[in-house]
Design a protein around this motif. Structure first.
Motif, PDB file in Angstrom:
ATOM      1  N   ARG A  13      -8.499   7.658 -12.205  1.00 31.45           N
ATOM      2  CA  ARG A  13      -7.795   6.794 -11.246  1.00 31.45           C
ATOM      3  C   ARG A  13      -6.412   6.401 -11.753  1.00 31.45           C
ATOM      4  O   ARG A  13      -5.458   6.319 -10.980  1.00 31.45           O
ATOM      5  N   THR A  14      -6.321   6.143 -13.051  1.00 33.99           N
ATOM      6  CA  THR A  14      -5.028   5.733 -13.605  1.00 33.99           C
ATOM      7  C   THR A  14      -3.971   6.825 -13.443  1.00 33.99           C
ATOM      8  O   THR A  14      -2.773   6.528 -13.347  1.00 33.99           O
ATOM      9  N   MET A  61       3.879   6.242  -9.396  1.00 29.79           N
ATOM     10  CA  MET A  61       5.050   5.674 -10.071  1.00 29.79           C
ATOM     11  C   MET A  61       6.136   6.727 -10.268  1.00 29.79           C
ATOM     12  O   MET A  61       7.323   6.470 -10.039  1.00 29.79           O
ATOM     13  N   ASP A  62       5.733   7.923 -10.689  1.00 32.22           N
ATOM     14  CA  ASP A  62       6.706   8.988 -10.917  1.00 32.22           C
ATOM     15  C   ASP A  62       7.408   9.394  -9.627  1.00 32.22           C
ATOM     16  O   ASP A  62       8.568   9.832  -9.644  1.00 32.22           O
ATOM     17  N   LEU A  63       6.699   9.261  -8.505  1.00 30.23           N
ATOM     18  CA  LEU A  63       7.293   9.560  -7.201  1.00 30.23           C
ATOM     19  C   LEU A  63       8.044   8.366  -6.622  1.00 30.23           C
ATOM     20  O   LEU A  63       8.553   8.434  -5.509  1.00 30.23           O
ATOM     21  N   HIS A  64       8.109   7.279  -7.397  1.00 32.91           N
ATOM     22  CA  HIS A  64       8.783   6.044  -6.989  1.00 32.91           C
ATOM     23  C   HIS A  64       8.193   5.466  -5.701  1.00 32.91           C
ATOM     24  O   HIS A  64       8.906   4.896  -4.880  1.00 32.91           O
ATOM     25  N   LEU A  65       6.879   5.627  -5.555  1.00 32.65           N
ATOM     26  CA  LEU A  65       6.178   5.058  -4.403  1.00 32.65           C
ATOM     27  C   LEU A  65       5.660   3.671  -4.687  1.00 32.65           C
ATOM     28  O   LEU A  65       5.437   2.890  -3.759  1.00 32.65           O
ATOM     29  N   ILE A  66       5.424   3.363  -5.965  1.00 32.18           N
ATOM     30  CA  ILE A  66       5.056   2.016  -6.372  1.00 32.18           C
ATOM     31  C   ILE A  66       5.837   1.674  -7.627  1.00 32.18           C
ATOM     32  O   ILE A  66       6.331   2.563  -8.330  1.00 32.18           O
ATOM     33  N   ASP A  67       5.996   0.386  -7.893  1.00 30.98           N
ATOM     34  CA  ASP A  67       6.755  -0.064  -9.048  1.00 30.98           C
ATOM     35  C   ASP A  67       5.944   0.088 -10.314  1.00 30.98           C
ATOM     36  O   ASP A  67       4.717  -0.030 -10.304  1.00 30.98           O
ATOM     37  N   ASP A  68       6.644   0.367 -11.413  1.00 30.27           N
ATOM     38  CA  ASP A  68       6.021   0.443 -12.740  1.00 30.27           C
ATOM     39  C   ASP A  68       5.887  -0.972 -13.276  1.00 30.27           C
ATOM     40  O   ASP A  68       6.823  -1.540 -13.814  1.00 30.27           O
ATOM     41  N   GLU A  69       4.709  -1.548 -13.072  1.00 32.64           N
ATOM     42  CA  GLU A  69       4.511  -2.961 -13.414  1.00 32.64           C
ATOM     43  C   GLU A  69       4.090  -3.123 -14.853  1.00 32.64           C
ATOM     44  O   GLU A  69       3.418  -2.287 -15.398  1.00 32.64           O
ATOM     45  N   ILE A  95      -5.425  -0.138  -7.021  1.00 32.43           N
ATOM     46  CA  ILE A  95      -5.913   0.375  -8.303  1.00 32.43           C
ATOM     47  C   ILE A  95      -4.963  -0.060  -9.421  1.00 32.43           C
ATOM     48  O   ILE A  95      -5.399  -0.457 -10.510  1.00 32.43           O
ATOM     49  N   ALA A  96      -3.671   0.006  -9.142  1.00 31.17           N
ATOM     50  CA  ALA A  96      -2.666  -0.398 -10.135  1.00 31.17           C
ATOM     51  C   ALA A  96      -2.802  -1.865 -10.510  1.00 31.17           C
ATOM     52  O   ALA A  96      -2.458  -2.260 -11.634  1.00 31.17           O
ATOM     53  N   ARG A  97      -3.322  -2.666  -9.590  1.00 33.09           N
ATOM     54  CA  ARG A  97      -3.529  -4.099  -9.861  1.00 33.09           C
ATOM     55  C   ARG A  97      -4.842  -4.360 -10.589  1.00 33.09           C
ATOM     56  O   ARG A  97      -5.158  -5.496 -10.916  1.00 33.09           O
ATOM     57  N   GLY A  98      -5.635  -3.302 -10.823  1.00 32.08           N
ATOM     58  CA  GLY A  98      -6.867  -3.440 -11.582  1.00 32.08           C
ATOM     59  C   GLY A  98      -8.098  -3.726 -10.751  1.00 32.08           C
ATOM     60  O   GLY A  98      -9.150  -4.075 -11.308  1.00 32.08           O
ATOM     61  N   LEU A  99      -8.018  -3.559  -9.433  1.00 36.73           N
ATOM     62  CA  LEU A  99      -9.159  -3.852  -8.573  1.00 36.73           C
ATOM     63  C   LEU A  99     -10.166  -2.699  -8.587  1.00 36.73           C
ATOM     64  O   LEU A  99      -9.789  -1.532  -8.665  1.00 36.73           O
ATOM     65  N   GLU A 128      -4.021   5.798   1.625  1.00 34.44           N
ATOM     66  CA  GLU A 128      -4.188   6.194   0.223  1.00 34.44           C
ATOM     67  C   GLU A 128      -3.234   5.428  -0.679  1.00 34.44           C
ATOM     68  O   GLU A 128      -3.618   4.977  -1.766  1.00 34.44           O
ATOM     69  N   LEU A 129      -1.996   5.292  -0.238  1.00 36.18           N
ATOM     70  CA  LEU A 129      -1.018   4.583  -1.064  1.00 36.18           C
ATOM     71  C   LEU A 129      -1.404   3.117  -1.225  1.00 36.18           C
ATOM     72  O   LEU A 129      -1.230   2.526  -2.296  1.00 36.18           O
ATOM     73  N   GLU A 130      -1.967   2.534  -0.176  1.00 37.93           N
ATOM     74  CA  GLU A 130      -2.444   1.150  -0.251  1.00 37.93           C
ATOM     75  C   GLU A 130      -3.549   1.043  -1.304  1.00 37.93           C
ATOM     76  O   GLU A 130      -3.572   0.099  -2.117  1.00 37.93           O
ATOM     77  N   ILE A 131      -4.447   2.017  -1.328  1.00 37.45           N
ATOM     78  CA  ILE A 131      -5.534   2.022  -2.316  1.00 37.45           C
ATOM     79  C   ILE A 131      -4.980   2.193  -3.727  1.00 37.45           C
ATOM     80  O   ILE A 131      -5.399   1.497  -4.660  1.00 37.45           O
TER      81      ILE A 131
END
Length: 209
Positions: free
Chosen positions: A193-194, A201-209, A157-161, A150-153
């Motif tokens: 999705r956003t 991001m709030d959980l600091h699992l991915i960077d706020d790009e 999504i964050a990259r706009g795919l 899920e985190l990979e997905i």
């Protein structure tokens, strides 16, 4: 008189809280700002009893803001005002110095009593989230917000795919991608999705790009 301030970048939320305070004889809406950078000046100028701090602010990290304000104004009762009913975010908010966690789905008829409780007892945590956190503290198992797939997905999504391109990246079908996204949205009570990206991001699992 209980004075409260709000840091939130949604005008409709601010309007609703102002109207709520106008109906209550013992509550005063002392002021509002829309960015984390303005919060300290607001508190210094108005000296509120309670601060409602939006979990997701444009141009600033709310948990960092909570920690800074908690240190600068130790007598202030800070409650995170969040659209996310997530025990992990509750735990992070507590670590950042929050004395309360209020869900934005709370009705305006219930909010006055919550603000009174924050002012009188110094804390309020939504019971639905607090019970989950207590179970974890007592040793009960709780699954993570996102598993590895899920985190990979969510990162993609964050990259706009879109689902088709995400499926190509992780070697699954677009239908399976949609299944994972739908399951995540349902589990976290989200609709877009956003919002999954913002939660990660709030959980600091991915960077706020």
């Amino acid at each position: 008189m209980i004075r409260f301030c709000v840091v939130d970048d949604h005008e409709i939320v601010l309007d609703g809280l102002r109207a709520m305070a106008d109906r209550e004889e013992d509550l005063e809406f002392a002021g509002a700002v829309t960015t984390a950078g303005e919060a300290e000046a607001l508190i210094a100028a108005t000296a509120p009893d309670v601060l409602l701090l939006d979990m997701r602010l444009a141009g600033g990290n709310s948990l960092d803001t909570c920690a800074a304000l908690s240190a600068a104004f130790p007598e202030l009762t800070i409650a995170v005002f969040s659209g996310y009913g997530n025990p992990e975010l509750l735990e992070l908010a507590i670590r950042a110095g929050a004395a309360g966690y209020v869900l934005k789905e709370t009705t305006t008829s219930r909010l006055p009593d919550i603000i009174r409780e924050l002012a009188s007892t110094g804390s309020y945590f939504d019971p639905r989230l607090a019970s989950g956190l207590l179970r974890r503290a007592a040793g009960g198992a709780r699954p993570p917000a996102f598993n590895d797939r899920e985190l990979e997905i969510v990162r993609l999504i964050a990259r706009g795919l879109d689902n088709h391109r995400i499926g190509e990246q992780v070697s699954i079908s677009p239908h399976t991608v949609k299944f994972h996204v739908t399951a995540m949205l349902r589990r976290h009570g989200l609709s877009r999705r956003t919002e999954l990206v913002r939660l990660a991001m709030d959980l600091h699992l991915i960077d706020d790009e």
